[in-house]
Write a protein that holds these residues in place. Structure first.
Motif, PDB file in Angstrom:
ATOM      1  N   GLU A  86       0.849  -1.188   0.000  1.00  0.00           N
ATOM      2  CA  GLU A  86       0.000   0.000   0.000  1.00  0.00           C
ATOM      3  C   GLU A  86       0.882   1.235   0.000  1.00  0.00           C
ATOM      4  O   GLU A  86       2.011   1.203   0.489  1.00  0.00           O
ATOM      5  CB  GLU A  86      -0.895   0.013   1.243  1.00  0.00           C
ATOM      6  N   GLY A  87       0.361   2.309  -0.569  1.00  0.00           N
ATOM      7  CA  GLY A  87       1.163   3.520  -0.586  1.00  0.00           C
ATOM      8  C   GLY A  87       0.392   4.711  -1.097  1.00  0.00           C
ATOM      9  O   GLY A  87      -0.819   4.661  -1.289  1.00  0.00           O
ATOM     10  N   THR A  88       1.139   5.791  -1.306  1.00  0.00           N
ATOM     11  CA  THR A  88       0.547   7.003  -1.859  1.00  0.00           C
ATOM     12  C   THR A  88       1.369   7.455  -3.046  1.00  0.00           C
ATOM     13  O   THR A  88       2.582   7.232  -3.117  1.00  0.00           O
ATOM     14  CB  THR A  88       0.519   8.146  -0.821  1.00  0.00           C
ATOM     15  N   LEU A  89       0.695   8.080  -3.977  1.00  0.00           N
ATOM     16  CA  LEU A  89       1.316   8.603  -5.184  1.00  0.00           C
ATOM     17  C   LEU A  89       1.119  10.114  -5.184  1.00  0.00           C
ATOM     18  O   LEU A  89      -0.004  10.601  -5.002  1.00  0.00           O
ATOM     19  CB  LEU A  89       0.652   7.981  -6.413  1.00  0.00           C
ATOM     20  N   THR A  90       2.208  10.840  -5.366  1.00  0.00           N
ATOM     21  CA  THR A  90       2.118  12.288  -5.517  1.00  0.00           C
ATOM     22  C   THR A  90       2.897  12.667  -6.767  1.00  0.00           C
ATOM     23  O   THR A  90       3.624  11.849  -7.336  1.00  0.00           O
ATOM     24  CB  THR A  90       2.717  13.020  -4.292  1.00  0.00           C
ATOM     25  N   ASP A  91       2.723  13.910  -7.189  1.00  0.00           N
ATOM     26  CA  ASP A  91       3.438  14.397  -8.361  1.00  0.00           C
ATOM     27  C   ASP A  91       4.498  15.386  -7.881  1.00  0.00           C
ATOM     28  O   ASP A  91       4.181  16.492  -7.453  1.00  0.00           O
ATOM     29  CB  ASP A  91       2.467  15.075  -9.331  1.00  0.00           C
ATOM     30  N   ALA A  92       5.748  14.951  -7.941  1.00  0.00           N
ATOM     31  CA  ALA A  92       6.842  15.803  -7.463  1.00  0.00           C
ATOM     32  C   ALA A  92       6.929  17.089  -8.288  1.00  0.00           C
ATOM     33  O   ALA A  92       7.428  18.105  -7.817  1.00  0.00           O
ATOM     34  CB  ALA A  92       8.163  15.043  -7.520  1.00  0.00           C
ATOM     35  N   ALA A  93       6.435  17.038  -9.523  1.00  0.00           N
ATOM     36  CA  ALA A  93       6.508  18.208 -10.394  1.00  0.00           C
ATOM     37  C   ALA A  93       5.311  19.141 -10.202  1.00  0.00           C
ATOM     38  O   ALA A  93       5.302  20.252 -10.712  1.00  0.00           O
ATOM     39  CB  ALA A  93       6.593  17.765 -11.858  1.00  0.00           C
ATOM     40  N   ASP A  94       4.295  18.668  -9.475  1.00  0.00           N
ATOM     41  CA  ASP A  94       3.085  19.466  -9.295  1.00  0.00           C
ATOM     42  C   ASP A  94       2.517  19.214  -7.900  1.00  0.00           C
ATOM     43  O   ASP A  94       1.620  18.392  -7.712  1.00  0.00           O
ATOM     44  CB  ASP A  94       2.050  19.078 -10.373  1.00  0.00           C
ATOM     45  N   LYS A  97      -1.229  18.765  -7.090  1.00  0.00           N
ATOM     46  CA  LYS A  97      -2.022  17.603  -7.499  1.00  0.00           C
ATOM     47  C   LYS A  97      -2.332  16.742  -6.269  1.00  0.00           C
ATOM     48  O   LYS A  97      -1.448  16.466  -5.475  1.00  0.00           O
ATOM     49  CB  LYS A  97      -1.248  16.778  -8.543  1.00  0.00           C
ATOM     50  N   PRO A  98      -3.595  16.354  -6.100  1.00  0.00           N
ATOM     51  CA  PRO A  98      -3.950  15.600  -4.896  1.00  0.00           C
ATOM     52  C   PRO A  98      -3.246  14.245  -4.844  1.00  0.00           C
ATOM     53  O   PRO A  98      -2.966  13.643  -5.881  1.00  0.00           O
ATOM     54  CB  PRO A  98      -5.470  15.420  -5.012  1.00  0.00           C
ATOM     55  N   ARG A  99      -2.991  13.799  -3.615  1.00  0.00           N
ATOM     56  CA  ARG A  99      -2.384  12.498  -3.421  1.00  0.00           C
ATOM     57  C   ARG A  99      -3.347  11.416  -3.876  1.00  0.00           C
ATOM     58  O   ARG A  99      -4.555  11.559  -3.745  1.00  0.00           O
ATOM     59  CB  ARG A  99      -2.101  12.245  -1.930  1.00  0.00           C
ATOM     60  N   SER A 100      -2.787  10.326  -4.379  1.00  0.00           N
ATOM     61  CA  SER A 100      -3.600   9.174  -4.738  1.00  0.00           C
ATOM     62  C   SER A 100      -3.153   8.003  -3.866  1.00  0.00           C
ATOM     63  O   SER A 100      -1.976   7.655  -3.863  1.00  0.00           O
ATOM     64  CB  SER A 100      -3.407   8.838  -6.225  1.00  0.00           C
TER      65      SER A 100
END
Length: 139
Positions: A86-94, A97-100
């Protein structure tokens, strides 16, 4: 002069894909997505339904996909091993942008006689980051 056409990457090119340590395979998969190497990431699925184009369609909106995952949990069932991360995805460039939040499940055959190398390696069964992706063949 035009060079040789670039061959698609093969599992054999990446020994880590045959690792019995699920965490190493997950790391390879997520790193490939972060680097936009969707054809490499697709090797972890080993499924024509989830190819590089499909992965790019899901994750391509991220300028720089950044995953943070917890330790994988392993469980065995009837000749198969399952690994859940399990984890979270973020956009380091933005940063806006909401976490997924998401879960990736991998599976491999538990060293049964006659199993092929592809069955013995960890392959991704499903991923819920951004969009639900699921392997087609249950073979």
């Amino acid at each position: 002069g035009v060079g040789q056409p670039k061959l698609p990457p093969q599992v054999a090119d990446f020994p880590v894909l045959s690792s019995t340590d699920c965490a190493e395979v997950v790391e390879f998969y997520l790193a490939a997505i972060s680097e936009g190497e969707y054809d490499q990431a697709a090797l972890a699925w080993d499924d024509p339904v989830v190819d590089d184009a499909r992965l790019e369609a899901v994750f391509g909106a991220y300028g720089e996909a950044e995953f943070e995952t917890n330790e994988p949990s392993l469980e065995g069932a009837a000749g198969s091993l399952y690994c859940t991360v399990e984890g979270t995805l973020t956009d380091a460039a933005d940063p806006a942008k909401p976490r997924s939040e998401g879960t990736i499940v991998l599976r491999r055959v538990n060293d049964v006689p006659g199993a092929t190398p592809d069955q013995l390696r960890w392959t991704v069964q499903s991923s819920t980051f951004v969009e639900n992706l699921e392997r087609s063949n249950r073979g």
